[in-house]
Design an enzyme around this catalytic site. Structure first.
Site, mmCIF file in Angstrom:
data_model
loop_
_atom_site.group_PDB
_atom_site.id
_atom_site.type_symbol
_atom_site.label_atom_id
_atom_site.label_comp_id
_atom_site.label_asym_id
_atom_site.label_seq_id
_atom_site.Cartn_x
_atom_site.Cartn_y
_atom_site.Cartn_z
ATOM 1 C CG ASP A 74 -8.490 5.023 3.247
ATOM 2 O OD1 ASP A 74 -9.142 5.243 2.200
ATOM 3 O OD2 ASP A 74 -7.287 4.706 3.232
ATOM 4 C CB VAL A 119 0.660 -6.416 3.387
ATOM 5 C CG1 VAL A 119 -0.093 -7.387 4.287
ATOM 6 C CG2 VAL A 119 0.171 -4.999 3.627
ATOM 7 N NE ARG A 177 -7.733 2.683 -1.045
ATOM 8 C CZ ARG A 177 -8.739 3.446 -1.443
ATOM 9 N NH1 ARG A 177 -9.445 3.095 -2.490
ATOM 10 N NH2 ARG A 177 -9.044 4.560 -0.802
ATOM 11 N N GLY A 194 0.864 -1.178 0.000
ATOM 12 C CA GLY A 194 0.000 0.000 0.000
ATOM 13 C C GLY A 194 0.894 1.220 0.000
ATOM 14 C CD GLN A 195 -1.690 6.225 0.594
ATOM 15 O OE1 GLN A 195 -1.102 7.247 0.266
ATOM 16 N NE2 GLN A 195 -2.989 6.178 0.763
HETATM 17 P P1 ATP Z 1 -3.535 1.863 1.226
HETATM 18 O O1 ATP Z 1 -2.173 1.806 1.790
HETATM 19 O O2 ATP Z 1 -3.724 3.003 0.323
HETATM 20 O O3 ATP Z 1 -4.616 1.756 2.259
HETATM 21 P P2 ATP Z 1 -4.023 -0.847 0.599
HETATM 22 O O4 ATP Z 1 -5.133 -0.902 1.595
HETATM 23 O O5 ATP Z 1 -4.208 -1.605 -0.667
HETATM 24 O O6 ATP Z 1 -3.680 0.636 0.240
HETATM 25 P P3 ATP Z 1 -2.433 -2.304 2.426
HETATM 26 O O7 ATP Z 1 -3.466 -2.223 3.500
HETATM 27 O O8 ATP Z 1 -1.035 -2.000 2.808
HETATM 28 O O9 ATP Z 1 -2.693 -1.346 1.253
HETATM 29 O O10 ATP Z 1 -2.550 -3.759 1.788
HETATM 30 C C1 ATP Z 1 -1.889 -4.119 0.601
HETATM 31 C C2 ATP Z 1 -2.389 -5.467 0.148
HETATM 32 O O11 ATP Z 1 -1.940 -6.478 1.048
HETATM 33 C C3 ATP Z 1 -3.902 -5.604 0.132
HETATM 34 O O12 ATP Z 1 -4.433 -5.144 -1.057
HETATM 35 C C4 ATP Z 1 -4.101 -7.095 0.324
HETATM 36 O O13 ATP Z 1 -4.003 -7.749 -0.894
HETATM 37 C C5 ATP Z 1 -2.927 -7.480 1.203
HETATM 38 N N1 ATP Z 1 -3.312 -7.568 2.631
HETATM 39 C C6 ATP Z 1 -3.339 -6.569 3.532
HETATM 40 N N2 ATP Z 1 -3.722 -7.002 4.750
HETATM 41 C C7 ATP Z 1 -3.965 -8.329 4.623
HETATM 42 C C8 ATP Z 1 -4.411 -9.365 5.523
HETATM 43 N N3 ATP Z 1 -4.688 -9.112 6.812
HETATM 44 N N4 ATP Z 1 -4.579 -10.606 5.042
HETATM 45 C C9 ATP Z 1 -4.303 -10.862 3.734
HETATM 46 N N5 ATP Z 1 -3.889 -9.948 2.848
HETATM 47 C C10 ATP Z 1 -3.702 -8.684 3.257
#
Ligand code: ATP
Length: 521
Positions: free
Chosen positions: A371, A266, A375, A261-262
């Site tokens: 937010d 993860v 996503r 993500g930004q």
């Molecule tokens: P932003 O940072 O703008 O909120 P985002 O929500 O896509 O963007 P992250 O929350 O960092 O970014 O997550 C990135 C990706 O990692 C997600 O799109 C998802 O595919 C995966 N992910 C995040 N959390 C989990 C989780 N608890 N279990 C499985 N996959 C996850």
């Protein structure tokens, strides 16, 4: 009085004094054999008929059955101090003072005669209705159908659940020839249960026993209880991480990158070599660890089946790790884009209802997400959806206020953000409702970018002039009306999440059910 007598009277007095502060419900769990580390609980009963009688008291008969619990799910020990067990094992609970993790001795099964901690939400008192493998009280009608239709269940599979439409009543859901039928279980004034008035039963167990032997008017004879889909989340990773929020970074191994993500990457990870988790790593300098920890304390208190559970953090060095439950199917946005063709309208609405349910809980807690978007919703097995990243936005927004304001277009998710939040920085639960409307659009279009033909700048210009997205192709009118309600200009005219939840959940009740005999519905 000799020294020993004084000591024994003092000890009896002290025990009576302590007993005054004990809740009756704690009693059973804390009557224990006394060989585990001290918790401050009183061992042994202390009441006496005569308050002036200070002689040591004989032990009361131990209420065995009350301390004995049946395992409702399998559990694999995650630390050396907890116990593995399988569904149906019997455990004697020795101490409940640790809250969500109880100290117990396994009486049967793989850990027989061993002692250790168990997650309290994995067991129910022996002989209680909660221990019955067919009792699924909190299951909604639609979930009952989904569970019974899932693989592994045979003809006659069944469950008993609370009836949604009439509080206090129960329903029996049965799988018959690939369809699920529902019966009301009614109760007479004398407490007896019946499906048909011609035959009544003192207990639910007797009723189930009877219809397991003969169909006797039901569409089919009851077979095996419905298979349980997934064990519930434990509260925290283990008994000692519930309050101990910061965990040792070395106990986490990063296995596979799941996404980025930004604010960082993860990973799928494993805690203590035993437990699958998701690990969010935050880019150095993204936030002040103290601010994050303060927010995390609040997030930790927010517990709901439709919210991603925050397990622990590693903030002692950078990058900060945020450890949460792992969701097998990743973000809802990716899932919608990938699985779109396999999803039915009922799946889409059900996913929306789950998000509304998680948000209704945040609403009740006076908490704002800030937010909400596909996503930031994660998907587990069987389309289970949970809201993620609640609370983080708040920390980022506060800490990076300049960033957000200076680079409005770049950082703020403009297409999801309510006009008053964009223009006056006014984030409320009602701006979350606006975002929920956009999320509904994402769900109904299988993950299309909202306002596909417009730039962020154009959206900011056009929304205050009354422009709204039109109904996506194939989207039921009722769903579009809900979206439009979420996008009312005046935030007070937007619905609450509670209303959104029941509207979405009721969508099915109206849709699927019709009475086709006296008591089937
Ligand atoms: P932003 O940072 O703008 O909120 P985002 O929500 O896509 O963007 P992250 O929350 O960092 O970014 O997550 C990135 C990706 O990692 C997600 O799109 C998802 O595919 C995966 N992910 C995040 N959390 C989990 C989780 N608890 N279990 C499985 N996959 C996850």
């Amino acid at each position: 009085m000799d020294c020993e007598a004084i000591q024994s009277s003092f000890s009896a007095c002290w025990q009576r004094f302590l007993a005054c502060f004990k809740k009756p419900s704690e009693d059973k769990g804390q009557r224990r054999r006394g060989d585990r580390p001290e918790t401050g609980a009183v061992s042994g009963p202390v009441e006496s008929a005569n308050p002036n009688d200070l002689r040591p008291l004989p032990p009361l008969p131990v209420e065995k059955a009350a301390d004995h619990y049946t395992a409702l799910y399998d559990y694999s020990a995650r630390t050396e101090e907890d116990l593995s067990f399988n569904t149906g094992d019997t455990l004697e609970v020795l101490d409940k003072s640790n809250g969500d993790w109880w100290y117990a001795e396994a009486l049967t099964g793989i850990s027989a005669s061993k002692r250790g901690y168990i997650p309290a939400n994995y067991v129910a008192p022996v002989e209680s209705i909660d221990a019955e493998p067919w009792y699924f009280p909190e299951t909604k009608r639609l979930d009952a159908e989904k569970m019974l239709l899932a693989g592994g269940n045979q003809q006659g599979a069944f469950l008993v659940r609370n009836c949604e439409s009439q509080k206090g009543e129960l329903s029996l859901s049965v799988l018959d020839s690939g369809r699920v039928k529902h019966y009301k279980l009614k109760k007479l004034d004398n407490g007896h249960y019946f499906v048909s008035r011609t035959r009544t039963f003192q207990t639910l167990k007797e009723l189930v026993g009877h219809y397991s032997r003969h169909s006797d008017g039901l569409c089919v004879r009851l077979g095996e209880p419905c298979k349980k889909m997934e064990a519930p989340q434990t509260h925290g990773l283990s008994y000692n991480t519930v309050d101990q929020w910061e965990i040792d970074r070395k106990s986490i191994k990063l296995l596979k990158k799941l996404g980025a993500g930004q604010f960082g990457e993860v990973f799928e990870g494993i805690w203590n070599e035993t437990t699958a988790v998701a690990v969010k790593t935050l880019k150095p300098g993204t936030m002040d660890p103290d601010d994050f920890l303060r927010e995390a304390q609040i997030m930790k208190r927010l517990r709901h089946p439709k919210l991603i559970q925050l397990y622990a953090v590693c903030t002692m060095e950078e990058p900060i790790y945020i450890i949460t439950e792992l969701m097998k199917n990743g973000s809802l946005l990716d899932y919608l884009r990938k699985e779109g063709s396999t999803l039915r309208i009922s799946d889409q609405i059900e996913m929306a209802a789950q998000v509304a349910s998680g948000m209704a809980y945040l609403e009740l807690q006076n908490y704002i997400h800030r937010d909400l978007a596909a996503r930031n919703v994660l998907v587990g097995e069987n389309n289970i959806c949970k809201v993620a990243d609640f609370g983080l936005a708040r920390v980022f927004m506060k800490e990076n206020e300049n960033v957000y304001e200076a680079k409005e277009g770049a950082k703020l998710p403009v297409k999801w953000t309510a006009p008053e939040a964009i223009n006056q920085n006014k984030f409320t639960i009602k701006s979350d409702v606006w975002s929920f409307g956009i999320l509904l659009y994402e769900i109904m279009t299988f993950g299309q970018m909202p306002y596909p033909a417009l730039t962020n700048y154009q959206v900011v210009q056009k929304i205050p002039q009354g422009y709204r997205m039109s109904c996506p192709p194939g989207c039921p009118k009722v769903m579009y009306e809900i979206m439009i309600d979420c996008w009312k200009e005046n935030e007070q005219d937007r619905p609450t999440f509670e209303t959104l939840q029941w509207k979405l959940e009721d969508y099915f009740d109206l849709d699927v059910t019709s009475y086709d005999d006296a008591n089937r519905y």
